[in-house]
Design an enzyme around this catalytic site. Structure first.
Site, PDB file in Angstrom:
ATOM      1  CD  GLU A   1     -70.715 -31.578  97.254  1.00  0.00           C
ATOM      2  OE1 GLU A   1     -69.951 -31.432  98.230  1.00  0.00           O
ATOM      3  OE2 GLU A   1     -70.313 -31.901  96.126  1.00  0.00           O
TER       4      GLU A   1
ATOM      5  CE  LYS B   1     -69.650 -35.238  94.625  1.00  0.00           C
ATOM      6  NZ  LYS B   1     -69.140 -34.587  93.397  1.00  0.00           N
TER       7      LYS B   1
ATOM      8  CG  ASP C   1     -65.508 -34.726  88.595  1.00  0.00           C
ATOM      9  OD1 ASP C   1     -66.555 -34.285  89.102  1.00  0.00           O
ATOM     10  OD2 ASP C   1     -64.398 -34.670  89.154  1.00  0.00           O
TER      11      ASP C   1
ATOM     12  CB  THR D   1     -68.114 -36.251  97.905  1.00  0.00           C
ATOM     13  OG1 THR D   1     -67.004 -35.813  97.130  1.00  0.00           O
ATOM     14  CG2 THR D   1     -68.692 -35.087  98.695  1.00  0.00           C
TER      15      THR D   1
ATOM     16  CG  PHE E   1     -61.469 -36.751  96.671  1.00  0.00           C
ATOM     17  CD1 PHE E   1     -62.711 -37.329  96.568  1.00  0.00           C
ATOM     18  CD2 PHE E   1     -61.363 -35.374  96.551  1.00  0.00           C
ATOM     19  CE1 PHE E   1     -63.845 -36.558  96.341  1.00  0.00           C
ATOM     20  CE2 PHE E   1     -62.493 -34.589  96.320  1.00  0.00           C
ATOM     21  CZ  PHE E   1     -63.739 -35.188  96.213  1.00  0.00           C
TER      22      PHE E   1
END
Length: 328
Positions: free
Chosen positions: A97, A133, A18, A157, A179
């Protein structure tokens, strides 16, 4: 000799880096990597990436973009260029993203996703190595549904609740990123608690619940736990399809010698109390608004990524002497 916790974990779960830090990716050599606007902004401030930034800016200028569009295009090109560099160091996929400002606009999200993929293609990267994303808003999930129907793989996400996970399953997205750490942070603040025992960690329990639901109903969407605060949280989800972990925690896992046991299992007995049922837009909105944690964290997450992109835009304007052009 006892293997490190990281090596043991890799036998149970696909570990994803990440980060946008190329040095960290080269160090840990994960299969996949994920980026977001905050990580891209951080990477852009590293001196070793100066050449990438300049190349991105030059390309945007050559394409004829002006002023604010020039900066936005430079960010997109830079994001893709970093993705290309990451892909040179890994065998798998990189998550890239879409601008979070588009999170509530299905059509514009689809357009932006295709623009990013076109950039990757121009650099010789096959779209199967890219995960687009997108924030797990209703509009974002519908964009992902349309993209997946065209064979474009998506990573949803900022996912905090089962209603989001169900909508993503309906959309048949490739991967979701529920998350962990942000959920824990929220509950610690809301309940004025310093910590939770790992077996009661609300972020860990949320991912376990989603994972079990997906496996019970043979949902093909992969579950990738994200946003970790501790090694204990990571190991509590050993056996999850994927886990995306920041370099600092990867280092700690590498130094940890404890025995790692699987905590999640793919073969889960079907839960008759949770039948599979598609979720409507109205139900999604109602459940999101009825879940204060999910509602607040989704919006603050979108806002945070928008702010990170704005910080990167400011950095680029200052770097290339464009500030004066943006003053009315």
């Amino acid at each position: 000799m006892t293997q490190s916790a990281l090596d043991q974990l890799k036998r149970l779960t696909t570990i994803v880096a990440d980060t946008g830090d190329l040095a960290a990716i080269q160090q840990f050599r994960p299969l996949d990597a994920t980026t977001n606007p905050s990580l891209i902004t951080s990477a852009a401030q590293q001196p070793e990436n100066r050449e990438l930034i300049e190349d991105a800016y030059d390309q945007a200028k050559k394409e004829g973009y002006q002023l604010d569009q020039l900066v936005d295009r430079t960010i997109d090109i830079l994001t893709v260029k970093l993705g290309v560099e990451i892909l040179k160091a890994i065998e798998g996929r990189v998550s890239t993203e879409v601008d979070a400002a588009l999170s509530y606009n299905t059509d514009e999200t689809i357009v932006k996703a295709k623009e990013l993929l076109a950039l990757y293609k121009s650099y010789g990267i096959d779209q199967d190595r890219i995960l687009i994303k997108i924030a797990s808003t209703w509009e974002g999930i519908q964009a992902a549904k349309a993209l997946e129907a065209e064979g474009i793989h998506c990573n949803l996400t900022l996912l905090f609740g089962m209603h989001q996970a169900k909508a993503c399953a309906d959309a048949e997205v490739t991967l979701i990123s529920p998350f962990v750490g942000r959920i824990l942070d929220w509950y610690k603040k809301a309940e004025n608690v310093d910590n939770y025992p790992i077996e009661k960690d609300p972020g860990v329990l949320s991912v376990k619940h989603i994972y079990a639901y997906y496996k019970q109903h043979q949902i093909k969407t992969e579950v990738m736990g994200a946003s970790f605060r501790s090694v204990d949280q990571v190991l509590a989800l050993a056996g999850c399809d994927l886990l995306t972990v920041a370099p600092g925690l990867l280092t700690k896992l590498e130094q940890d010698q404890r025995i790692v046991e699987p905590q999640l299992h793919k073969h889960v007995q079907n839960d008759q109390n949770q039948p599979y049922q598609e979720i409507s837009k109205a139900d999604f909105k109602q459940q999101l608004e009825g879940d204060l944690m999910s509602f607040q964290l989704l919006q603050s997450g979108v806002d945070g990524f928008i702010k990170a992109r704005e910080q990167l835009a400011l950095l680029l304007r200052q770097s290339f002497g464009l500030e004066a052009d943006f003053i009315d």
